[in-house]
Design a protein around this motif. Structure first.
Motif, short mmCIF file in Angstrom:
data_model
loop_
_atom_site.label_atom_id
_atom_site.label_comp_id
_atom_site.label_asym_id
_atom_site.label_seq_id
_atom_site.Cartn_x
_atom_site.Cartn_y
_atom_site.Cartn_z
N ARG A 254 0.78 -1.21 0.12
CA ARG A 254 0.22 0.15 -0.01
C ARG A 254 0.88 1.16 0.05
N VAL B 230 0.86 -1.27 -7.96
CA VAL B 230 -0.62 -2.14 -7.72
C VAL B 230 -0.17 -3.42 -8.23
N ALA C 294 -0.70 -6.76 -9.89
CA ALA C 294 -1.63 -7.10 -11.13
C ALA C 294 -1.10 -8.29 -11.55
N SER D 103 -2.68 -12.46 -13.26
CA SER D 103 -3.55 -13.36 -13.12
C SER D 103 -3.28 -14.57 -12.23
N GLU E 70 -11.60 -7.85 -3.66
CA GLU E 70 -11.96 -6.69 -3.24
C GLU E 70 -10.52 -5.88 -2.90
N TYR F 16 -7.33 -6.92 -3.85
CA TYR F 16 -6.66 -6.90 -5.18
C TYR F 16 -7.22 -6.68 -6.44
N PRO F 17 -8.07 -5.56 -6.72
CA PRO F 17 -8.87 -5.59 -7.77
C PRO F 17 -8.09 -5.72 -9.13
N ALA F 18 -6.83 -5.65 -9.27
CA ALA F 18 -6.19 -5.72 -10.47
C ALA F 18 -5.85 -7.08 -10.83
N VAL F 19 -6.05 -8.16 -10.09
CA VAL F 19 -5.56 -9.41 -10.17
C VAL F 19 -6.76 -10.32 -10.76
N ALA F 20 -6.70 -10.85 -11.86
CA ALA F 20 -7.51 -11.50 -12.53
C ALA F 20 -7.53 -13.09 -11.99
N PRO G 78 1.05 -12.22 -7.22
CA PRO G 78 -0.27 -12.33 -7.12
C PRO G 78 -0.70 -13.79 -6.66
#
Length: 286
Positions: free
Chosen positions: A85, A90, A92, A94, A117, A119-123, A269
């Protein structure tokens, strides 16, 4: 003076605790085996507690070590989240996760929702399948990590994250009172639940027959609701419309467990998801 825990020592301890092998932990941490062993000795000296039992053939957690795993994991994750943080980019990318279908419909959605929520950039690429297929795909590199049903054993690879008390589940018809061969609705072999059911019935001397075999959870549950037979499910995953056959003429079922296995080389990730799943499921009674 109160001791301050060294996070590098905690990372080494968790690696050994999860792998139950100093050589595999060293490979994962990109360190020598002797260096990892020295880190564990330093941590044990700091805590004045023996965390691991070591023999030439095996490594096992002591009761104190098993109790310390969750605390060590929380400390590391809090550190990593704070650093991410404040200073890091960020997170990110998958992550490919394989999971049994029935487990994916219960506690796992809430766990994954909290991760998404944070880590929104992780698919997240989540695949639901039979344990046999998941294990085969994991060995072939199709997944970064998998949740697998297995026989409870302290020596198996991976991290046990869930204990499953199994029960018989049936529809309105009371098949359990019938003296004829018990009709079973089960997944195709090999399946841990199928093995549990047949072993329990054979021990009890109860005749049985496979009435319906289906790999899909929804299909099996529909067959049970329609009165084609009885099935085996984890107690807390029995859906509305099915009843638990608790005690009585059907024999008790042995527990099974779910383990989390991860690839040796995980990106950031995937490592974050691994630790999040492990920590989250440890907090839910299983």
């Amino acid at each position: 003076m109160q001791a301050n825990l060294d996070l590098d020592l905690l990372r080494a301890f968790l690696a050994v605790a999860e792998e139950l092998s100093f050589s595999r932990a060293a490979e994962r941490l990109l360190r020598s085996q002797s260096a990892v062993s020295l880190q564990i000795k330093r941590l044990e000296a700091m805590l004045a507690r023996r965390l691991l039992d070591r023999t030439p053939r095996a490594v096992a957690l002591t009761p104190q070590g098993a109790a310390f795993v969750a605390d060590a994991r929380r400390l590391i994750e809090l550190n990593d989240e704070a650093i991410a943080r404040l200073a890091g980019p960020v997170i990110a990318g998958s992550v490919r996760l394989g999971t049994p279908e029935d487990f994916a419909t219960s506690h796992l959605p809430r766990v994954l929702a909290r991760f998404a929520e944070a880590y929104p950039a992780v698919a997240l690429e989540v695949t639901c399948d039979l344990t046999l297929n998941l294990a085969r795909g994991f060995r072939g590199g199709a997944y970064d990590m998998v949740l697998l049903k297995r026989e409870p054993t302290a020596a198996a690879a991976g991290l046990r994250v869930w204990r499953e008390p199994l029960v018989w589940a049936a529809g309105p018809r009371r098949w359990e009172d019938d003296k004829a061969a018990l009709p079973l609705v089960l997944s195709p072999a090999p399946c841990v639940y199928r093995k549990r059911a047949i072993a329990a019935l054979d021990r009890a001397g109860r005749r049985w027959r496979i009435a319906y075999s289906c790999a899909a959870l929804a299909g099996s549950q529909a067959a049970v609701r329609a009165g084609l037979g009885v099935t085996v499910l984890p107690r807390d995953m029995v859906p509305a419309g099915l009843r638990i056959v608790d005690g009585g003429p059907l024999p008790p079922l042995d527990d099974t467990e779910i383990a989390l296995l991860s690839a040796r080389r995980l990106g950031v990730p995937a490592r974050m998801l691994h630790d999040h799943i492990a920590r989250s499921l440890e907090q839910v009674p299983g």
